[in-house]
Design a protein around this motif. Sequence first.
Motif, PDB file in Angstrom:
ATOM      1  N   UNK A  66       0.760 -22.429 -23.752  1.00 45.18           N
ATOM      2  CA  UNK A  66       1.963 -22.896 -24.442  1.00 45.18           C
ATOM      3  C   UNK A  66       2.402 -21.886 -25.497  1.00 45.18           C
ATOM      4  N   UNK A  67       3.637 -22.023 -25.911  1.00 43.10           N
ATOM      5  CA  UNK A  67       4.141 -21.195 -27.004  1.00 43.10           C
ATOM      6  C   UNK A  67       3.574 -21.685 -28.336  1.00 43.10           C
ATOM      7  N   UNK A  68       3.490 -20.775 -29.265  1.00 44.74           N
ATOM      8  CA  UNK A  68       2.825 -21.086 -30.532  1.00 44.74           C
ATOM      9  C   UNK A  68       3.501 -22.222 -31.303  1.00 44.74           C
ATOM     10  N   UNK A  69       4.803 -22.303 -31.234  1.00 44.06           N
ATOM     11  CA  UNK A  69       5.528 -23.285 -32.037  1.00 44.06           C
ATOM     12  C   UNK A  69       5.898 -24.534 -31.242  1.00 44.06           C
ATOM     13  N   UNK A  70       5.286 -24.704 -30.086  1.00 43.38           N
ATOM     14  CA  UNK A  70       5.550 -25.878 -29.258  1.00 43.38           C
ATOM     15  C   UNK A  70       4.272 -26.658 -29.027  1.00 43.38           C
ATOM     16  N   UNK A  71       4.428 -27.964 -28.887  1.00 36.86           N
ATOM     17  CA  UNK A  71       3.291 -28.773 -28.451  1.00 36.86           C
ATOM     18  C   UNK A  71       3.210 -28.681 -26.940  1.00 36.86           C
ATOM     19  N   UNK A  72       2.111 -29.078 -26.373  1.00 35.85           N
ATOM     20  CA  UNK A  72       1.978 -29.044 -24.911  1.00 35.85           C
ATOM     21  C   UNK A  72       3.031 -29.930 -24.252  1.00 35.85           C
ATOM     22  N   UNK A  73       3.310 -31.064 -24.883  1.00 35.54           N
ATOM     23  CA  UNK A  73       4.270 -32.023 -24.303  1.00 35.54           C
ATOM     24  C   UNK A  73       5.700 -31.495 -24.316  1.00 35.54           C
ATOM     25  N   UNK A  74       6.006 -30.577 -25.239  1.00 39.00           N
ATOM     26  CA  UNK A  74       7.380 -30.071 -25.339  1.00 39.00           C
ATOM     27  C   UNK A  74       7.528 -28.635 -24.845  1.00 39.00           C
ATOM     28  N   UNK A  75       6.437 -28.041 -24.398  1.00 35.56           N
ATOM     29  CA  UNK A  75       6.500 -26.658 -23.937  1.00 35.56           C
ATOM     30  C   UNK A  75       7.088 -26.595 -22.527  1.00 35.56           C
ATOM     31  N   UNK A  76       8.175 -25.849 -22.358  1.00 39.14           N
ATOM     32  CA  UNK A  76       8.872 -25.801 -21.069  1.00 39.14           C
ATOM     33  C   UNK A  76       8.004 -25.234 -19.957  1.00 39.14           C
ATOM     34  N   UNK A  77       7.191 -24.246 -20.283  1.00 34.94           N
ATOM     35  CA  UNK A  77       6.358 -23.609 -19.271  1.00 34.94           C
ATOM     36  C   UNK A  77       5.318 -24.579 -18.713  1.00 34.94           C
ATOM     37  N   UNK A  78       4.616 -25.287 -19.591  1.00 36.36           N
ATOM     38  CA  UNK A  78       3.611 -26.237 -19.130  1.00 36.36           C
ATOM     39  C   UNK A  78       4.248 -27.386 -18.358  1.00 36.36           C
ATOM     40  N   UNK A  79       5.395 -27.839 -18.803  1.00 38.86           N
ATOM     41  CA  UNK A  79       6.064 -28.936 -18.105  1.00 38.86           C
ATOM     42  C   UNK A  79       6.560 -28.496 -16.723  1.00 38.86           C
ATOM     43  N   UNK A  98       3.771 -19.084  -7.014  1.00 40.84           N
ATOM     44  CA  UNK A  98       4.737 -18.504  -7.933  1.00 40.84           C
ATOM     45  C   UNK A  98       4.625 -19.105  -9.317  1.00 40.84           C
ATOM     46  N   UNK A  99       5.574 -18.707 -10.176  1.00 41.78           N
ATOM     47  CA  UNK A  99       5.630 -19.154 -11.565  1.00 41.78           C
ATOM     48  C   UNK A  99       6.867 -20.041 -11.705  1.00 41.78           C
ATOM     49  N   UNK A 100       6.719 -21.345 -11.588  1.00 45.42           N
ATOM     50  CA  UNK A 100       7.892 -22.226 -11.555  1.00 45.42           C
ATOM     51  C   UNK A 100       8.716 -22.216 -12.838  1.00 45.42           C
ATOM     52  N   UNK A 101       8.130 -21.747 -13.935  1.00 47.31           N
ATOM     53  CA  UNK A 101       8.892 -21.704 -15.177  1.00 47.31           C
ATOM     54  C   UNK A 101       9.698 -20.445 -15.354  1.00 47.31           C
ATOM     55  N   UNK A 102       9.644 -19.526 -14.358  1.00 44.97           N
ATOM     56  CA  UNK A 102      10.269 -18.219 -14.565  1.00 44.97           C
ATOM     57  C   UNK A 102      11.520 -17.980 -13.737  1.00 44.97           C
ATOM     58  N   UNK A 103      11.672 -18.635 -12.568  1.00 41.90           N
ATOM     59  CA  UNK A 103      12.834 -18.340 -11.735  1.00 41.90           C
ATOM     60  C   UNK A 103      13.106 -19.477 -10.745  1.00 41.90           C
ATOM     61  N   UNK A 104      14.363 -19.647 -10.319  1.00 43.43           N
ATOM     62  CA  UNK A 104      14.733 -20.733  -9.398  1.00 43.43           C
ATOM     63  C   UNK A 104      14.065 -20.625  -8.031  1.00 43.43           C
ATOM     64  N   UNK A 105      13.811 -19.390  -7.553  1.00 44.47           N
ATOM     65  CA  UNK A 105      13.228 -19.221  -6.221  1.00 44.47           C
ATOM     66  C   UNK A 105      11.852 -19.879  -6.143  1.00 44.47           C
TER      67      UNK A 105
END
Length: 528
Positions: free
Chosen positions: A77-90, A45-52
């Motif tokens: 990552x999102x364009x305006x985020x660093x890898x360390x601060x990007x919620x999806x990558x984390x 799954x995609x852990x950054x997209x939903x609780x399930x």
Amino acid sequence: MTKVDIYDTLLRDGTQAEDVNFTVKDKVRLAEAFCDFGIRFIEGGWPGSNPRDIEFFKAIKKSSAPIDSIAAFGSTRRAKRSCETDENLQALLEAEVPNLTIFGKTWDLHVREALKLSPEENLELIHSSVSYLKSKVDRVFYDAEHFFDGYKANREYAIKTLFAAKEAGADCLVLCDTNGGTLPDSLVEIIEDVKKHVGTYPLGIHCHNDSDCAVANSTLAVKHGITQVQGTMNGYGERCGNANLASVIPNLQLKYGFECVPAANLKKLRVLSRLVNELGNLKHNIHQPYVGRSAFAHKGGVHVSAIMKNSRTYEHIEPELVGNTQRVLVSDLSGKSNLIYKAKDFGLDIDSNDPAITGVVEKLKELENKGFQYEGAEASFELLMRKAMGRFEPFFDSLNFRVIDEMRDKSDSTVAEATVMIEVQGETEHTAATGNGPVNALDNAIRKALSRFYPNLNGMTLADYKVRILTTGTGTQALTRVLIESKDDNDTWGTVGVAHNIIEASYQALIDSIEYKLLKDRENAQNT
């Protein structure tokens, strides 16, 4: 034999299909089944997209599935985020699995219109995201989204996006036909051109089925050097679906000689396909190639005459290779060999000439005509075999039951109460219990009646409950199939019941579940 890594994305991509939904427990059970079958990677799954999906990655670590086969999915990552601060990558890293798959934009149309970025900025997103994740986990797969459409629109830029991921250390560059419109001849030409640029670098394929070519495209891709095939069991996926692994795997393994799963496991393919449908509460496609009930069924007189002499005349493979059987409609001649195989699985030693086998075949035909299906309900099937063969000693006799579901006040929830009468060891137990619904009340009442005689039932719980309407168009008079999953500290098992009355069907499945638990406990005690 050249190996091909099969990557199943049913638990993520497949759930984007209309009418497809799995609980966390379903997803864990399927992941375990896929691993047991030999599928190399399972995308959970995609852990950054939903609780399930977050819950799945917690639950899978407590399962029997090897964590080395589990992958999590996300985006660059999102364009305006660093890898360390990007919620999806984390969130990907917090899933704590060794395989991560991220997708990035390959089609310059998407870069301009969706991301609102320059081509160079998008290349940096891809490179930095892959590089960052690769420094944290064992494997990073890069899904080149819309690759074939992007290649057709701007060949030079599409290839540049692959190099961005390659130079960042991606373990595999997966070419995605995201819109599903690429035809086989075009797909092969593009793959051959990509190989000229990336050399022997590992390539994968991810095809959607919008032009009904996903299986053909995936199969041909491997013939032209692709080493990882992404798809979904039974082909479930958004819109028209994904490449159907239930066809891709035998195509590659039986037709072309590639090794996708251990050879001995291929005979489990039909059972696995049907398990997916049962847990997803989906209707089986009887005409599905390889695994469908009609895949090796013969009705025409000329066909039947020929296959009775030599099955190769109208069958492209031996059906047993994928766990299926040959069927002759009207006078069905198949069944014995499968039942003998299952009897051995259940520890029942039986000779092929034993007349009991004929009795089981006839009973099975009778029950299947009534709507019983035993994929996902093997405990019920084992009980059926033992009873038909005279190898089952009853633990109790179910005499009658009554269920009342009452709403006493409009402002209150309904109250369910069940009463059962059961004879155990010459004694009659007449017991009542309540529950949060009629099935729960019935379950509680049965256990209450039996617990004095069989206290080990206290260690058994009902893990899942599914209902399937079998006769559409008949409204509330429809025939209903109930599938129940039960478990204890050592095992999980499924049972089935069929009736026009949903409570009666549930009662059948509950009784089977309890009988199976008592049977296995008795056998374990005898073997210790």
